[in-house]
Design an enzyme around this catalytic site. Structure first.
Site, PDB file in Angstrom:
ATOM      1  N   SER A   9       0.840  -1.198   0.000  1.00  0.00           N
ATOM      2  CA  SER A   9       0.000   0.000   0.000  1.00  0.00           C
ATOM      3  C   SER A   9       0.874   1.246   0.000  1.00  0.00           C
ATOM      4  CB  SER A   9      -0.890   0.021   1.238  1.00  0.00           C
ATOM      5  OG  SER A   9      -1.467   1.310   1.366  1.00  0.00           O
ATOM      6  N   HIS A  34      -1.223  -1.216  -4.202  1.00  0.00           N
ATOM      7  CA  HIS A  34      -2.498  -0.993  -3.522  1.00  0.00           C
ATOM      8  C   HIS A  34      -2.656   0.503  -3.234  1.00  0.00           C
ATOM      9  CE1 HIS A  34      -5.893  -2.388  -1.008  1.00  0.00           C
ATOM     10  NE2 HIS A  34      -5.527  -1.452  -0.137  1.00  0.00           N
ATOM     11  N   ASP A  36      -4.950   3.314  -1.507  1.00  0.00           N
ATOM     12  CA  ASP A  36      -6.009   3.537  -0.520  1.00  0.00           C
ATOM     13  C   ASP A  36      -6.651   4.906  -0.700  1.00  0.00           C
ATOM     14  OD1 ASP A  36      -6.088   1.144   1.127  1.00  0.00           O
ATOM     15  OD2 ASP A  36      -4.034   1.641   1.671  1.00  0.00           O
ATOM     16  N   MET A  38      -9.442   7.428   0.542  1.00  0.00           N
ATOM     17  CA  MET A  38     -10.285   7.715   1.719  1.00  0.00           C
ATOM     18  C   MET A  38     -10.912   9.100   1.564  1.00  0.00           C
ATOM     19  SD  MET A  38      -7.809   6.367   4.748  1.00  0.00           S
ATOM     20  CE  MET A  38      -6.852   4.857   4.597  1.00  0.00           C
ATOM     21  N   HIS A  67      -8.500   0.691  -3.696  1.00  0.00           N
ATOM     22  CA  HIS A  67      -9.387   0.368  -2.574  1.00  0.00           C
ATOM     23  C   HIS A  67     -10.142   1.628  -2.181  1.00  0.00           C
ATOM     24  CE1 HIS A  67      -9.496  -0.992   1.964  1.00  0.00           C
ATOM     25  NE2 HIS A  67     -10.705  -0.930   1.432  1.00  0.00           N
ATOM     26  N   MET A  69     -12.389   3.589   0.005  1.00  0.00           N
ATOM     27  CA  MET A  69     -13.012   3.681   1.327  1.00  0.00           C
ATOM     28  C   MET A  69     -13.799   4.986   1.342  1.00  0.00           C
ATOM     29  SD  MET A  69      -9.775   2.285   3.487  1.00  0.00           S
ATOM     30  CE  MET A  69      -8.669   2.588   2.107  1.00  0.00           C
ATOM     31  N   MET A 139     -10.973  -6.791   5.537  1.00  0.00           N
ATOM     32  CA  MET A 139     -10.239  -5.845   6.384  1.00  0.00           C
ATOM     33  C   MET A 139      -9.934  -6.502   7.730  1.00  0.00           C
ATOM     34  SD  MET A 139      -9.835  -3.193   4.512  1.00  0.00           S
ATOM     35  CE  MET A 139      -8.910  -2.340   5.805  1.00  0.00           C
ATOM     36  N   ASP A 174      -6.247  -7.164   4.208  1.00  0.00           N
ATOM     37  CA  ASP A 174      -5.706  -5.806   4.316  1.00  0.00           C
ATOM     38  C   ASP A 174      -5.742  -5.319   5.766  1.00  0.00           C
ATOM     39  OD1 ASP A 174      -4.972  -3.182   3.925  1.00  0.00           O
ATOM     40  OD2 ASP A 174      -6.666  -2.660   2.626  1.00  0.00           O
TER      41      ASP A 174
END
Ligand code: DX5
Ligand code: ZN
Length: 213
Positions: A9, A34, A36, A38, A67, A69, A139, A174
């Site tokens: 990540s 990866h 992330d 958010m 990913h 979120m 998760m 993850d």
């Protein structure tokens, strides 16, 4: 397990040198990057959006595992797909009854579709969608921050998921992955592992990734 996918990540990388960090991961034999995403709403932290994915795509030779979120993921699928995501994973908790449509939307871009579940979400909640997705992201920490402690109870969901999933489903874990927790997840049947803090604080990225295989 052979052929485990290691997806470092970039959340724990140096954001002022992202291209160099991608190169370091590629040289270290990472399989995927990866990413992330958010939104400060679905999770209490803010990171990056589709324009950054677009820039990463220019310098990355390996798949971008994005990913999301974020709340209302359906509003952002197109942006992230056109930015060059190879896999888009959204959260079931942010989608609920929209899950099926979002999966179809992601697949319409000819990329892989993933669904992620937070620690408190039970595997049978996503059972109706399991044959439609390419990847499930389990998760093992509450999403939002890197460097948290692995929760083994969450990883145990792998067993139940394997009992109803098709053989080629990618089961990705993850949160809090290090050498020991990676071993635990692989033994349960995970075939993809995300690792942020461990990979970037190890010192030697190649050795870190190797130790997770
Ligand atoms: C957490 C993110 C993870 C995180 C993993 O919300 O989804 O991908 O960056 O970081 P570590 O490996 O440090 O737990
Ligand atoms: Zn993640």
């Amino acid at each position: 397990m052979d052929n485990i996918i290691i997806a470092p990540s970039i959340l724990s990388s140096d954001f002022s040198h992202l291209a160099d960090e991608i190169k370091r991961l590629e040289d270290g034999n990472a399989d995927w990057i990866h990413v992330d995403v958010m939104d400060g709403h679905f999770v209490p932290n803010l990171t990056i959006g589709a324009p950054v994915v677009k820039s990463l795509k220019k310098v990355s030779n390996i798949p971008l595992d994005v990913h999301l979120m974020i709340s209302n993921p359906e509003n952002y699928i197109k942006d992230f797909a056109l930015a060059g995501s190879d896999i888009i994973t959204f959260h079931f908790e942010a989608a609920k009854e929209k899950t099926e449509d979002i999966i179809k939307h992601i697949k319409s871009f000819n990329i892989k579709a993933g669904v992620s579940i937070k620690p408190k979400t039970k595997p049978d909640e996503i059972k109706p969608y399991i044959n439609d997705i390419d990847l499930i992201l389990i998760m093992t920490v509450e999403p939002g921050f890197g460097g948290q402690k692995f929760m083994s109870d969450c990883a145990n969901k792998i067993i139940e998921i394997k009992s109803f999933a098709k053989k080629d489903l990618i089961i990705e874990v993850d949160g809090g992955i290090n050498k020991e927790t990676a071993k635990y997840c692989k033994e349960l049947g995970a075939n993809a592992l995300v690792a942020g803090n461990y990979v970037f604080s190890y010192g030697d990225i190649k050795e870190a990734i190797k130790s997770l295989r």
